[in-house]
Each structure stands twice: as C-alpha cells, then as structure tokens.
Scaffold this motif. Structure first.
Motif, PDB file in Angstrom:
ATOM      1  N   ALA A  89       0.852  -1.188   0.000  1.00  0.00           N
ATOM      2  CA  ALA A  89       0.000   0.000   0.000  1.00  0.00           C
ATOM      3  C   ALA A  89       0.889   1.240   0.000  1.00  0.00           C
ATOM      4  O   ALA A  89       2.109   1.156   0.170  1.00  0.00           O
ATOM      5  CB  ALA A  89      -0.909  -0.002   1.224  1.00  0.00           C
ATOM      6  N   HIS A  90       0.258   2.386  -0.216  1.00  0.00           N
ATOM      7  CA  HIS A  90       0.949   3.687  -0.145  1.00  0.00           C
ATOM      8  C   HIS A  90       0.062   4.629   0.673  1.00  0.00           C
ATOM      9  O   HIS A  90      -0.549   5.557   0.145  1.00  0.00           O
ATOM     10  CB  HIS A  90       1.180   4.255  -1.546  1.00  0.00           C
ATOM     11  N   LEU A  91       0.015   4.380   1.969  1.00  0.00           N
ATOM     12  CA  LEU A  91      -0.889   5.139   2.824  1.00  0.00           C
ATOM     13  C   LEU A  91      -0.532   6.621   2.882  1.00  0.00           C
ATOM     14  O   LEU A  91      -1.406   7.464   3.077  1.00  0.00           O
ATOM     15  CB  LEU A  91      -0.882   4.550   4.237  1.00  0.00           C
ATOM     16  N   ASP A  92       0.741   6.950   2.713  1.00  0.00           N
ATOM     17  CA  ASP A  92       1.134   8.359   2.814  1.00  0.00           C
ATOM     18  C   ASP A  92       0.677   9.186   1.622  1.00  0.00           C
ATOM     19  O   ASP A  92       0.576  10.406   1.707  1.00  0.00           O
ATOM     20  CB  ASP A  92       2.648   8.487   2.990  1.00  0.00           C
ATOM     21  N   LYS A  93       0.376   8.534   0.503  1.00  0.00           N
ATOM     22  CA  LYS A  93      -0.089   9.253  -0.688  1.00  0.00           C
ATOM     23  C   LYS A  93      -1.613   9.361  -0.744  1.00  0.00           C
ATOM     24  O   LYS A  93      -2.161  10.152  -1.511  1.00  0.00           O
ATOM     25  CB  LYS A  93       0.385   8.548  -1.961  1.00  0.00           C
ATOM     26  N   GLY A  94      -2.304   8.551   0.027  1.00  0.00           N
ATOM     27  CA  GLY A  94      -3.732   8.352  -0.158  1.00  0.00           C
ATOM     28  C   GLY A  94      -4.595   9.582   0.054  1.00  0.00           C
ATOM     29  O   GLY A  94      -4.271  10.493   0.818  1.00  0.00           O
ATOM     30  N   ASP A 117       2.251  17.895  -4.860  1.00  0.00           N
ATOM     31  CA  ASP A 117       1.368  17.905  -3.694  1.00  0.00           C
ATOM     32  C   ASP A 117       2.161  17.731  -2.409  1.00  0.00           C
ATOM     33  O   ASP A 117       1.892  18.391  -1.401  1.00  0.00           O
ATOM     34  CB  ASP A 117       0.325  16.792  -3.818  1.00  0.00           C
ATOM     35  N   ALA A 118       3.171  16.828  -2.452  1.00  0.00           N
ATOM     36  CA  ALA A 118       3.986  16.603  -1.260  1.00  0.00           C
ATOM     37  C   ALA A 118       4.738  17.855  -0.859  1.00  0.00           C
ATOM     38  O   ALA A 118       4.786  18.228   0.327  1.00  0.00           O
ATOM     39  CB  ALA A 118       4.963  15.458  -1.517  1.00  0.00           C
ATOM     40  N   ASP A 126      -1.091  16.645   7.952  1.00  0.00           N
ATOM     41  CA  ASP A 126      -1.712  16.206   6.705  1.00  0.00           C
ATOM     42  C   ASP A 126      -1.459  14.718   6.475  1.00  0.00           C
ATOM     43  O   ASP A 126      -2.386  13.951   6.180  1.00  0.00           O
ATOM     44  CB  ASP A 126      -1.144  17.033   5.539  1.00  0.00           C
ATOM     45  N   VAL A 127      -0.212  14.297   6.612  1.00  0.00           N
ATOM     46  CA  VAL A 127       0.132  12.887   6.388  1.00  0.00           C
ATOM     47  C   VAL A 127      -0.556  12.001   7.421  1.00  0.00           C
ATOM     48  O   VAL A 127      -1.106  10.941   7.089  1.00  0.00           O
ATOM     49  CB  VAL A 127       1.663  12.696   6.418  1.00  0.00           C
ATOM     50  N   TYR A 128      -0.543  12.430   8.667  1.00  0.00           N
ATOM     51  CA  TYR A 128      -1.154  11.637   9.734  1.00  0.00           C
ATOM     52  C   TYR A 128      -2.639  11.403   9.471  1.00  0.00           C
ATOM     53  O   TYR A 128      -3.124  10.269   9.540  1.00  0.00           O
ATOM     54  CB  TYR A 128      -0.970  12.349  11.075  1.00  0.00           C
ATOM     55  N   ARG A 129      -3.357  12.452   9.169  1.00  0.00           N
ATOM     56  CA  ARG A 129      -4.806  12.328   9.036  1.00  0.00           C
ATOM     57  C   ARG A 129      -5.189  11.513   7.817  1.00  0.00           C
ATOM     58  O   ARG A 129      -6.151  10.725   7.857  1.00  0.00           O
ATOM     59  CB  ARG A 129      -5.446  13.708   9.000  1.00  0.00           C
ATOM     60  N   ARG A 130      -4.460  11.668   6.724  1.00  0.00           N
ATOM     61  CA  ARG A 130      -4.786  10.869   5.536  1.00  0.00           C
ATOM     62  C   ARG A 130      -4.423   9.404   5.738  1.00  0.00           C
ATOM     63  O   ARG A 130      -5.166   8.494   5.326  1.00  0.00           O
ATOM     64  CB  ARG A 130      -4.082  11.446   4.310  1.00  0.00           C
ATOM     65  N   MET A 131      -3.281   9.155   6.379  1.00  0.00           N
ATOM     66  CA  MET A 131      -2.908   7.769   6.648  1.00  0.00           C
ATOM     67  C   MET A 131      -3.893   7.115   7.605  1.00  0.00           C
ATOM     68  O   MET A 131      -4.304   5.965   7.407  1.00  0.00           O
ATOM     69  CB  MET A 131      -1.490   7.707   7.213  1.00  0.00           C
ATOM     70  N   ASP A 151       7.279   7.328   1.127  1.00  0.00           N
ATOM     71  CA  ASP A 151       8.259   8.191   0.470  1.00  0.00           C
ATOM     72  C   ASP A 151       9.257   8.671   1.514  1.00  0.00           C
ATOM     73  O   ASP A 151       8.880   9.348   2.471  1.00  0.00           O
ATOM     74  CB  ASP A 151       7.555   9.377  -0.188  1.00  0.00           C
ATOM     75  N   SER A 152      10.544   8.347   1.329  1.00  0.00           N
ATOM     76  CA  SER A 152      11.483   8.429   2.445  1.00  0.00           C
ATOM     77  C   SER A 152      12.687   9.331   2.219  1.00  0.00           C
ATOM     78  O   SER A 152      13.579   9.393   3.072  1.00  0.00           O
ATOM     79  CB  SER A 152      11.998   7.016   2.783  1.00  0.00           C
ATOM     80  N   ALA A 153      12.751  10.026   1.096  1.00  0.00           N
ATOM     81  CA  ALA A 153      13.919  10.863   0.830  1.00  0.00           C
ATOM     82  C   ALA A 153      13.854  12.159   1.624  1.00  0.00           C
ATOM     83  O   ALA A 153      12.777  12.748   1.800  1.00  0.00           O
ATOM     84  CB  ALA A 153      14.020  11.174  -0.663  1.00  0.00           C
TER      85      ALA A 153
END
Length: 461
Positions: A89-94, A117-118, A126-131, A151-153
C-alpha cells in the motif's frame, strides 16, 4: 448480530479449503462445484472461546470434545474467511485526489502531481490524518495487517516515517503495520541513503526502493543488498512498472540476490514488463526468481489504471504480471491494493475484497479457483513474516470475516458491505469513515480543480 458473549458457536459455515489448516476436514460434496473449477469449501461449525478458535467441526458430526451450553449463530452456509493481509500500500499518498487529480491518467503525470502535492502539503498533520483515514477503512473492511511504502527521501522521509511510527503504536491493538522505504535506488549510493537504512532498521522496517534501468543499476543493487545484510533487513522493490519489454529490473534483482547469497526475504512488486517479454527471457527470469526465493506482489487495479494509457486510445493490455506462470513455477504470488484515491489510482477504498474481486476478473483466477484466495490472506502473511495470519485453525485468534455469500460467485457479485468482522471473537464496528473528515485538508484546492475542469478543452481528456 453475534451473541454478546465471548463464547459461542458459529454453525453451518463454509471455509475455502485452501484457507483451513485442518486437512482432516475434506470439502463437503455439496460445496464442490460440478464444473471442474474446484470451487471447494469445507462445511464447518466453529466454536469460539475467549476470543480464540477452540474447535472446528465438520458440520453434522460430533465435536471432538463436548461443547458447553453456549449461544449458537447459524451462518446458513455463509462464507468464513480469515482477516485480510494487504502487503503493498501507499498510505502516505492516499486521499489527495480532490486537491491533486491526475490530469491525464499517465504514470508520468502521477509522479509529477504527487511530488508537487507533497512539496506543498505534506506536513505531519496532513500525512497523519490521511494515513489514519486509510487505516480506518482497512480495519472496517476486515484487514489485519498492512505493509505500506513510505516516500522516504530527505526531510519528507523524516516527517512521514515519524508519522508512521506514531500510527503504528496507536493502532497496534488493531492492525499490524510494516513500513518500507521508498526512494530511487541511486539514493542508497549517498550518505543520506545509509542514514535511511539506519532509520529503517531503527523502526523495524523493510529496506526498499524503485529499481529502474540505468547504467548504475548493478552498483545500486549491490549497495542496497549490502546495507540490508549489514542491518539484518528484508527487501521490497518496485520493479518494471512499465510496458517496456527492455525493462528487466526483476531479473537483475534476482541475479543480485543470488550473487550476494542473500538469506532475507525479498519482495518484488508490479513486474508488469514480464508480461510483454519474449518467452525465453520469461523462462530465464522465472528460474532465477525462484532460485533467489523472491515473492511477487501484483497490483492489478493500479496497473490497470496506469498502464498502456494514451489519450483517445483504448488500452490494449491489462498491466498485470504473469501471475499464473509465476505460480506454476513455484514462486509465491500475491495481490494487493497499492494506491488509493491519489494520482496513481483515482479510486479504491482500502478493501482487500475489492482487490481480490478485481484480480479475479483481470487475471482470470476463477477457472480453476485452486488456492487463489491465499493471494490476499495466507501467502502475503507468510511473506510478511506473520505465520499465524491469513488462515483458520484451532488455537488461533478468532479474527474472521463472515459473509452471507455462500460461494465465490455470490461473494464477488455484490459489494458485501453487510459483512461481519470479528477481532478475537468480538464483532467490530464496520462503519467507514466519512470523506468529510478530510474536507478541511482538501477544500482549498477543490475550487481550483473545479475551475480547471470547467475551462478545459473538450478534447483534453
């Protein structure tokens, strides 16, 4: 409704034979299809005691030991499945579609749109609530474990991996969460890449990245394998997410694994180009993938959406890898959800049943059914190092999904929103989160999107 007690009997249920860990219980004659499709189910009664599966009894036979005077729920031949396992999955993009839709549906535009967008929006809240929104959906649909690529860079990686850690702790009593680093493999040739490997080891994650054809691919793979071996990490790669037959990163990963004598688990996702390569290259690749002990995860919905997309032209292929050939070669194969409501896939609801449903249609997994239900249950659980998940057996927690559907045709022909999800024998609330929960994150750009749509030329797609 289930009895309001921790001890009860589920009577007249049907479990797919491939998911029942009691080979002494054979499929019932009444549940075996007559068409040669091996639509086999075991007719069973399941006793649940203190949240655990205490007994599994062939329907109509005497129990192995006496059952106390407990409530009985008649399933009326409905299906009983273990909770799902979603291993890619890609929960951070969702759930960014409303503010950042893909303008033309292509992979290149998806990548560009997500990056934009990132850069603009992906702070910790933002990341927390979407994940978390994605986790709420997965949990309500009956998923027990999720592996998500993050996404980890750079600084974004610091933010998103921190959010993952927080959610992993907060949801630990409901979902097993695993994190995979997601960077291009050249990142690991830098000091930042080594620090990322240390960070992934610190959170007990999986080292991963996107493999792509380039002159330094061999050097990049050698480096990531060395980093993983030094830290005792497993590996999970994005490979060949393209229809270019010259893309052979899956083959190169297998060669590198054999050369390094790597003993950890390796997963390769997508592997789309394998389906458009010549037979001799396919044979060579499958032999090396098998020798390297690599598991394959196909993402049928996302690849159907992105692959072979050209404006004004009907796609000619489905984007799915060679699932049947891989499985026939003895290679573990799974299917998973991938992206959800973001520029890489504009739809989805984190429902693994939908993933299986679509995979059956896209990849023809129904004639015969064989053990294909394992692709979203037992096989991904085993590949994720979770041997007690994805199957039904005495002594395991009663983490089950109950359906009114009595066979695969009924199961995959309706939405199954009336499913019952059990966790340790207790029925959970399967109410899905309201999309309105995210409105304040998305509404600022919604007006921009609407204006763009209204002014877009009719032939722009």
């Amino acid at each position: 409704m289930l009895p309001s007690t921790s001890n009860y009997l589920l009577k007249n249920g049907r479990v797919p034979a491939s998911l029942l860990e009691m080979k002494s219980i054979a499929p019932s004659a009444s549940t075996v299809a007559t068409t040669g499709t091996e639509n086999n189910f075991c007719a069973v009664d399941v006793e649940i005691a203190a949240g655990t599966i205490a007994q599994i009894i062939p329907t109509g036979t005497e129990p192995l030991f006496p059952i106390a005077d407990i409530p009985i729920m008649d399933l009326c031949n409905g299906l009983v499945l273990p909770c799902f396992v979603d291993m890619h999955a890609h929960l951070d993009k969702g759930h960014i579609w409303e503010r950042s839709p893909n303008p033309d549906g292509t992979f290149a535009s998806a990548l560009e749109t997500v990056c934009a967008d990132a850069e603009k929006n992906w702070n910790a809240e933002d990341v927390y609530r979407r994940m978390e929104f994605g986790l709420k959906c997965s949990y309500a649909h009956g998923t027990k474990a999720i592996r998500t690529h993050i996404d980890s860079a750079g600084e974004q990686g610091t933010v998103s991996l921190g959010v993952f850690e927080a959610l992993q702790a907060e949801w630990g009593d409901r979902l097993i969460l695993q994190a995979v680093s997601l960077v291009s493999l050249d990142y690991f040739l830098t000091p930042a890449g080594e620090k990322l490997a240390d960070r992934i080891a610190e959170i007990g994650g999986i080292l991963g990245g996107v493999a792509y054809m380039n002159p330094d691919l061999g050097k990049q793979l050698d480096r990531v394998f060395s980093l993983a071996r030094e830290r005792g990490l497993n590996l999970d790669f994005h490979t060949d997410e393209t229809d270019d037959p010259e893309s052979t990163t899956l083959l190169e990963v297998a060669k590198t694994a054999i050369r390094h004598k790597f003993s950890g688990q390796i997963i390769c996702g997508h592997c789309c180009s394998l389906a458009v390569q010549p037979p001799d290259l396919v044979t060579q690749t499958l032999e090396l993938v098998k020798a390297a002990n690599i598991g394959i995860v196909s993402l049928p919905m996302c690849n159907l959406y992105l692959q072979d997309r050209l404006s004004g032209r009907t796609p000619r292929w489905r984007g799915v890898t060679l699932l049947h050939e891989l499985k026939a070669a003895g290679i573990p194969v799974t299917v998973a959800s991938d992206n959800c409501r973001d520029p890489f896939y504009g739809f989805g609801d984190h429902d693994v049943l939908e993933v299986f449903n679509m995979a059956v249609r896209i990849a023809h997994l129904d004639r015969p059914w064989e053990d294909w239900p394992r692709t979203v249950t037992k096989t991904p659980a085993d590949l994720m190092g979770l041997p007690n998940l994805g199957k039904i057996a005495v002594g395991l927690p009663a983490d089950l999904i109950l359906f009114k559907a009595r066979n695969f045709s009924e199961l995959l022909s309706r939405s199954q929103r009336d499913r019952t999800v059990l966790r340790q024998g207790i029925e959970i609330d399967t109410t899905l989160p309201d999309y309105r929960e995210l409105d304040d994150l998305l509404q600022e750009d919604s007006a921009v999107e609407t204006a763009a749509i209204q002014t877009k030329p009719a032939d722009a797609g």
